[in-house]
Write a protein that holds these residues in place. Sequence first.
Motif, PDB file in Angstrom:
ATOM      1  N   UNK A 231       0.831  -1.274   0.129  1.00  0.00           N
ATOM      2  CA  UNK A 231      -0.155   0.023  -0.027  1.00  0.00           C
ATOM      3  C   UNK A 231       0.904   1.208   0.201  1.00  0.00           C
ATOM      4  N   UNK A 232       0.288   2.358  -0.289  1.00  0.00           N
ATOM      5  CA  UNK A 232       0.895   3.629  -0.347  1.00  0.00           C
ATOM      6  C   UNK A 232       0.595   4.425   0.816  1.00  0.00           C
ATOM      7  N   UNK A 233       1.500   4.260   2.142  1.00  0.00           N
ATOM      8  CA  UNK A 233       1.291   4.782   3.178  1.00  0.00           C
ATOM      9  C   UNK A 233       0.769   6.155   3.452  1.00  0.00           C
ATOM     10  N   UNK A 234       1.438   7.192   2.488  1.00  0.00           N
ATOM     11  CA  UNK A 234       1.265   8.486   2.492  1.00  0.00           C
ATOM     12  C   UNK A 234      -0.003   8.983   2.150  1.00  0.00           C
ATOM     13  N   UNK A 235      -0.834   7.985   1.244  1.00  0.00           N
ATOM     14  CA  UNK A 235      -1.940   8.375   0.877  1.00  0.00           C
ATOM     15  C   UNK A 235      -3.188   7.761   1.606  1.00  0.00           C
TER      16      UNK A 235
ATOM     17  N   UNK B 147      -7.612   7.546  -2.145  1.00  0.00           N
ATOM     18  CA  UNK B 147      -6.646   8.552  -3.068  1.00  0.00           C
ATOM     19  C   UNK B 147      -5.562   7.666  -3.796  1.00  0.00           C
ATOM     20  N   UNK B 148      -5.504   6.317  -3.454  1.00  0.00           N
ATOM     21  CA  UNK B 148      -4.632   5.472  -4.043  1.00  0.00           C
ATOM     22  C   UNK B 148      -5.191   5.125  -5.673  1.00  0.00           C
ATOM     23  N   UNK B 149      -4.194   5.079  -6.433  1.00  0.00           N
ATOM     24  CA  UNK B 149      -4.847   4.739  -8.034  1.00  0.00           C
ATOM     25  C   UNK B 149      -5.493   5.883  -8.561  1.00  0.00           C
ATOM     26  N   UNK B 150      -5.329   7.169  -8.271  1.00  0.00           N
ATOM     27  CA  UNK B 150      -6.225   8.057  -8.606  1.00  0.00           C
ATOM     28  C   UNK B 150      -5.415   9.280  -9.136  1.00  0.00           C
TER      29      UNK B 150
ATOM     30  N   UNK C 265      -4.329  -0.598  -2.405  1.00  0.00           N
ATOM     31  CA  UNK C 265      -2.805  -1.342  -3.111  1.00  0.00           C
ATOM     32  C   UNK C 265      -2.816  -0.527  -4.375  1.00  0.00           C
ATOM     33  N   UNK C 266      -1.726  -0.253  -4.704  1.00  0.00           N
ATOM     34  CA  UNK C 266      -1.373   0.520  -6.162  1.00  0.00           C
ATOM     35  C   UNK C 266      -1.608  -0.887  -7.189  1.00  0.00           C
TER      36      UNK C 266
ATOM     37  N   UNK D 158     -10.717 -14.635  -4.616  1.00  0.00           N
ATOM     38  CA  UNK D 158     -10.721 -13.896  -5.610  1.00  0.00           C
ATOM     39  C   UNK D 158     -10.929 -12.357  -5.380  1.00  0.00           C
ATOM     40  N   UNK D 159     -10.009 -11.672  -6.117  1.00  0.00           N
ATOM     41  CA  UNK D 159      -9.951  -9.946  -5.917  1.00  0.00           C
ATOM     42  C   UNK D 159     -10.213  -9.377  -7.282  1.00  0.00           C
ATOM     43  N   UNK D 160     -10.652  -8.165  -7.294  1.00  0.00           N
ATOM     44  CA  UNK D 160     -10.576  -7.217  -8.575  1.00  0.00           C
ATOM     45  C   UNK D 160      -9.341  -6.415  -8.266  1.00  0.00           C
ATOM     46  N   UNK D 161      -8.785  -6.341  -9.602  1.00  0.00           N
ATOM     47  CA  UNK D 161      -7.654  -5.234  -9.419  1.00  0.00           C
ATOM     48  C   UNK D 161      -8.086  -4.184  -9.000  1.00  0.00           C
ATOM     49  N   UNK D 162      -7.360  -3.394  -7.857  1.00  0.00           N
ATOM     50  CA  UNK D 162      -7.842  -2.219  -7.207  1.00  0.00           C
ATOM     51  C   UNK D 162      -8.749  -1.267  -8.018  1.00  0.00           C
ATOM     52  N   UNK D 163      -8.083  -0.657  -8.891  1.00  0.00           N
ATOM     53  CA  UNK D 163      -8.752   0.676  -9.571  1.00  0.00           C
ATOM     54  C   UNK D 163      -9.851  -0.076 -10.381  1.00  0.00           C
ATOM     55  N   UNK D 164     -10.065  -1.408 -10.640  1.00  0.00           N
ATOM     56  CA  UNK D 164     -11.325  -1.879 -11.176  1.00  0.00           C
ATOM     57  C   UNK D 164     -12.406  -2.250  -9.802  1.00  0.00           C
TER      58      UNK D 164
END
Length: 221
Positions: A3-7, A11-14, A40-41, A65-71
């Motif tokens: 994960x991106x800890x600063x965001x 806001x991740x993948x945006x 998760x990026x 099963x997971x979706x791609x984070x942005x999806x």
Amino acid sequence: MGSIDKLPYWQVNVPESERTEDCPEFLSSLSVKDIGVISTPDSEYHVSTWSEVQKIVTENRLDAFRRIPSDLRRYLEYTWKLKRDYGSIMNFVLNQRLHWEEPVKPKGKPFEFDDDVKILWNDWPYGIDEKIVHLVVWTKFDLAEDPVTTDLTDEARADIDQYVQKTFGSKILRNRYIWFKNWRSLKSIQAVEHFHVMLFDPDPDFVDEITHGDVPLCRKI
């Protein structure tokens, strides 16, 4: 998954210009699992291979099963809007995807009549190899479950096996298709019976034929 800890997770993948200070309403009440995926990026997400998909289904680890984070973000925003505009996801699926009138009643026994079954693309597939086609088989009839385990009865499983083999097995090698029915707790649409079929690298013309040219919503928006 990292994960991106600063965001903040929303806001991740945006793109930076599109980030909001406050969490959007459609992301405000997520499960711990979904927050983990959303934060998760995309670049760190592992796309499942066909062999991994087969293993997940064989071992009945469907929650893996997971979706791609942005999806997943797009899926959550879209389904939030559906609930707002149509009252429920079920109403949208019945009226806009299946075009079935309520109350939904079968003409006969399970898989006896073609009119009682409709095969469509999964509108929001999991994060899997792009060669894998993810379909949903919708039925007007119930698929019997054991009242204790909530798993399919042996008879229902045999009926599905026979249908899947007849429908897909004549065109695709046995090791290139697999089916599963989500646990009740994992179903996003409870009121309309359905199960999933995944095909590895099938002939596109065959897919168009059995889905009557259907196009998943994720490609339309």
